[in-house]
Write an enzyme that holds these catalytic residues in place. Structure first.
Site, short mmCIF file in Angstrom:
data_model
loop_
_atom_site.label_atom_id
_atom_site.label_comp_id
_atom_site.label_asym_id
_atom_site.label_seq_id
_atom_site.Cartn_x
_atom_site.Cartn_y
_atom_site.Cartn_z
N VAL A 117 0.85 -1.18 0.00
CA VAL A 117 0.00 0.00 0.00
C VAL A 117 0.89 1.23 0.00
O VAL A 117 1.83 1.33 0.79
CB VAL A 117 -0.92 0.02 1.24
CG1 VAL A 117 -1.81 1.25 1.22
CG2 VAL A 117 -1.75 -1.24 1.31
N CYS A 118 0.61 2.15 -0.91
CA CYS A 118 1.34 3.42 -0.98
C CYS A 118 2.85 3.15 -1.08
O CYS A 118 3.29 2.36 -1.90
CB CYS A 118 0.97 4.27 0.24
SG CYS A 118 1.37 6.02 0.10
N VAL A 119 3.66 3.77 -0.22
CA VAL A 119 5.10 3.64 -0.33
C VAL A 119 5.62 2.30 0.19
O VAL A 119 6.82 2.06 0.20
CB VAL A 119 5.84 4.81 0.36
CG1 VAL A 119 5.48 6.12 -0.30
CG2 VAL A 119 5.53 4.86 1.85
N THR A 137 3.30 3.23 -6.96
CA THR A 137 3.44 3.70 -5.59
C THR A 137 2.87 5.10 -5.55
O THR A 137 2.31 5.58 -6.54
CB THR A 137 4.91 3.67 -5.14
OG1 THR A 137 4.99 3.99 -3.74
CG2 THR A 137 5.77 4.65 -5.92
#
Length: 330
Positions: A117-119, A137
């Site tokens: 998730v995300c970074v 990302t």
């Protein structure tokens, strides 16, 4: 543990992004509720310290772990990896915690699927799980991911990307879209849509949909007259917005105007205008029952055929398919 249990292990560690953990956990909990428990998701938070340890997130809220990394063991259905950021000279940077990376590398082979998730994609990349794959990302750290891991094909635009059993998601609220896609894979579209309705979010954004809209993706220009022109474009989408007409408004030659506009916005005038028109068309498709020819006229795209072509170029889908997925309830 019941045979139909889908064990979801979410990594938590100091300064992890709070929503990256709680968002997916809520999606899986709602899936259980919507199916009367038949979904069988069991979410566990695993951290580097002992079970019961309170881990401070980026928001200051503390999360209590269910088990330590070294007690996760086998039987993981979905390994979900959020991320953390730290200040950098040019803005936020994804932080790589090597203890977390080592744990991911050890537990990933036994998991049915892995998602970041995300970074968190930076942690998967550091563990070698994204080599030879396409991944996404948060848009603000996509350049860092590409520079640090040249073996990864980084696409900064989609909301999420699936490459085999490895999924990567974009920034923050996209954790909901990614988690809904995982639920859809397990339980079907109808269950995922039911969960989305409970969350009061768009009824499943497609993975290929852009992370951000035209206004968000364009930084302010150094020249005030260009910023003023961008406002004019947004307010007059059904007007003549050809390069010649815009150059005349700026009192510049068409060639000089095109050069200045590209320098200030990173886009040609024609590409910017089309993206702005598609953005407006998206909003109308989401919030109205207006027919496609009316939307095309209102946004300056003139005809349903032009609207179709522009949507394909900008979003990789058709207006009709977009409306079916994202039309909000009246």
């Amino acid at each position: 543990m019941p045979r139909n249990t889908r064990r979801v292990v979410i990594a938590v560690f100091p300064d992890v992004d709070l929503l990256d953990v709680t968002g997916p956990a809520e999606v899986f909990a709602l899936a259980n509720r919507e199916t009367g428990g038949r979904a069988g998701y069991r979410v566990q938070l695993a951290g580097p310290g002992p079970a019961g340890e309170a881990v401070a997130t980026s928001a200051g809220v503390r999360l209590v772990t269910d088990l330590s990394f070294d007690r996760v063991g086998a039987g993981v259905d979905t390994l979900l990896v959020p991320g953390a950021v730290e200040p950098g000279p040019d803005g936020p940077r994804a932080r790589t915690d090597h203890a977390v990376v080592d744990w991911i590398r050890s537990v990933a082979p036994g998991a049915r699927r892995i998602a970041s998730v995300c970074v968190g994609a930076h942690l998967l990349a550091a563990a070698g799980l994204l080599d030879g794959r396409t991944a996404t990302t948060h848009w603000s750290t996509a350049g860092q991911l590409a520079a640090d891991h040249p073996g990864v094909t980084v696409d900064p635009d989609p909301i999420f990307v699936r490459s085999g059993r490895v999924w990567t998601g974009a920034g923050i609220s996209a954790c909901l879209d990614l988690s809904l896609a995982l639920v859809a894979e397990d339980l079907g579209e109808e269950t995922a849509l039911a969960v989305a309705r409970q969350l009061v979010v768009y009824l499943k954004r497609q993975g290929g949909q852009s992370q951000f809209s035209v206004p968000l993706s364009r930084p302010a220009a150094a020249r005030r007259d260009i910023d003023a022109l961008r406002v004019h474009i947004g307010e007059h989408l059904d007007a003549d917005l050809s390069a010649a007409a815009l150059a005349e408004r700026m009192c510049l030659s068409e060639r000089h105007f095109a050069r200045v506009f590209k320098q200030e916005t990173g886009s040609t005038p024609a590409a910017y205008v089309e993206a702005a028109r598609v953005e407006a068309a998206r909003r109308l498709l989401e919030t109205t029952d207006q027919p496609l020819d009316g939307i095309a006229l209102a946004t300056g795209l003139r005809s349903p055929e032009t609207l179709q072509r522009a949507f394909r170029r900008q979003l990789g889908t058709s207006p009709a398919a977009y409306r079916r997925r994202f039309r909000t309830a009246a």
